[in-house]
Design a protein around this motif. Structure first.
Motif, PDB file in Angstrom:
ATOM      1  N   THR A   1       0.619  -5.285   2.706  1.00 34.93           N
ATOM      2  CA  THR A   1      -0.436  -5.552   1.717  1.00 34.93           C
ATOM      3  C   THR A   1      -1.792  -5.834   2.331  1.00 34.93           C
ATOM      4  O   THR A   1      -2.799  -5.864   1.613  1.00 34.93           O
ATOM      5  CB  THR A   1      -0.049  -6.762   0.841  1.00 34.93           C
ATOM      6  OG1 THR A   1       0.184  -7.892   1.684  1.00 34.93           O
ATOM      7  CG2 THR A   1       1.207  -6.463   0.017  1.00 34.93           C
TER       8      THR A   1
ATOM      9  N   THR B   1       0.824  -1.200   0.000  1.00 34.66           N
ATOM     10  CA  THR B   1       0.000   0.000   0.000  1.00 34.66           C
ATOM     11  C   THR B   1       0.861   1.254   0.000  1.00 34.66           C
ATOM     12  O   THR B   1       2.063   1.222   0.263  1.00 34.66           O
ATOM     13  CB  THR B   1      -0.895   0.046   1.236  1.00 34.66           C
ATOM     14  OG1 THR B   1      -0.074   0.155   2.402  1.00 34.66           O
ATOM     15  CG2 THR B   1      -1.772  -1.192   1.337  1.00 34.66           C
TER      16      THR B   1
ATOM     17  N   GLY C   1      -5.639   0.591  -1.456  1.00 35.99           N
ATOM     18  CA  GLY C   1      -4.220   0.752  -1.176  1.00 35.99           C
ATOM     19  C   GLY C   1      -3.849   2.130  -0.690  1.00 35.99           C
ATOM     20  O   GLY C   1      -2.672   2.423  -0.464  1.00 35.99           O
TER      21      GLY C   1
END
Length: 242
Positions: free
Chosen positions: A108, A83, A160
């Motif tokens: 992630t 992210t 993200g």
């Protein structure tokens, strides 16, 4: 708020949520504008009650768990790439706050309230119009996939980047569920960052709470100890995505 914990967190500087969210109780407006609400710490577990580890999460699959209340659904997603970090977001009331990043070694893993910020669309055992759309799947809501889409009115969110709004009528990001990952890779939900829609949700869906939770009192019970987590495909009978 316990004073000792408050001073301990403040001494670390501006990274209040990043230090240890589970130390904080109640609403906290930090110097940098962050809004954070701590709830009971709950371990993410599977349908059999076994702890789920970061390494066991499939990539780009929408998992559902209820937190911080028994009836408030949340999405857990292991994104295909790390992210972004330190994203400044703004609520519909103009409050700014900072979403730090995903968790896990690769940054992630993210979790967000699955109650759409537009008109409260959310997954139920019957159906779901909101989900993460993998990068390989098309969506009418935005020019690219790999995002969270509410197909009720085509609001799109960037998972993200703190679930910031990319397109559609939503006026603020999805509230983020704050996660902690232990040394053994187990995952814990500890609080909610940003402006949530829980009270609007409770007022709007009383018949639904009676159907699925035996009533509003049960629906508003706080989750503690553990939060059962299943794939969206197991949680909802029908999934609609455009």
């Amino acid at each position: 708020m316990e004073r000792r914990n408050f001073l301990k967190v403040m001494a670390a500087g501006a990274t209040i949520v990043a230090v240890n969210p589970s130390l904080i109780r109640g609403n906290l407006y930090a110097d940098d504008g962050r809004l954070y609400t701590a709830y009971e710490k709950a371990q993410i577990v599977d349908a059999s009650g076994n702890p789920i580890k970061v390494s066991a999460l499939e990539k780009e699959v929408t998992y559902i768990f209820n937190y911080p209340y028994a009836s408030t659904p949340c999405m857990l997603i292991n994104l295909p790439e790390p992210t972004q970090q330190d994203i400044t977001l703004k609520s519909e009331m103009g409050e700014e706050y900072i979403w730090k990043s995903g968790v896990g070694k690769e940054r992630t893993v993210v979790a967000y309230s699955a109650i759409c910020a537009h008109q409260l669309t959310h997954p139920t055992p019957n159906d779901s119009f909101i989900k993460y759309v993998p990068k390989s799947k098309p969506t009418m809501a935005y020019k690219k996939s790999g995002i969270i889409v509410c197909s009720s009115h085509m609001s799109a969110y960037d998972g993200g980047a703190g679930a910031k709004v990319l397109a559609g009528a939503a006026s603020q990001p999805l509230a983020a569920v704050m996660l902690e990952v232990a040394a053994d890779e187990t995952i814990w939900a500890v609080g909610v960052l940003g402006s949530d829609k829980f009270q609007d949700y409770f007022r709007a869906f009383k018949p639904e709470f009676k159907e699925f939770y035996s009533g509003i009192a049960q629906a508003k019970q706080l989750v503690s100890i553990s939060a059962k987590t299943v794939k969206l495909t197991e949680y909802s009978k029908e999934i609609i995505q455009y």
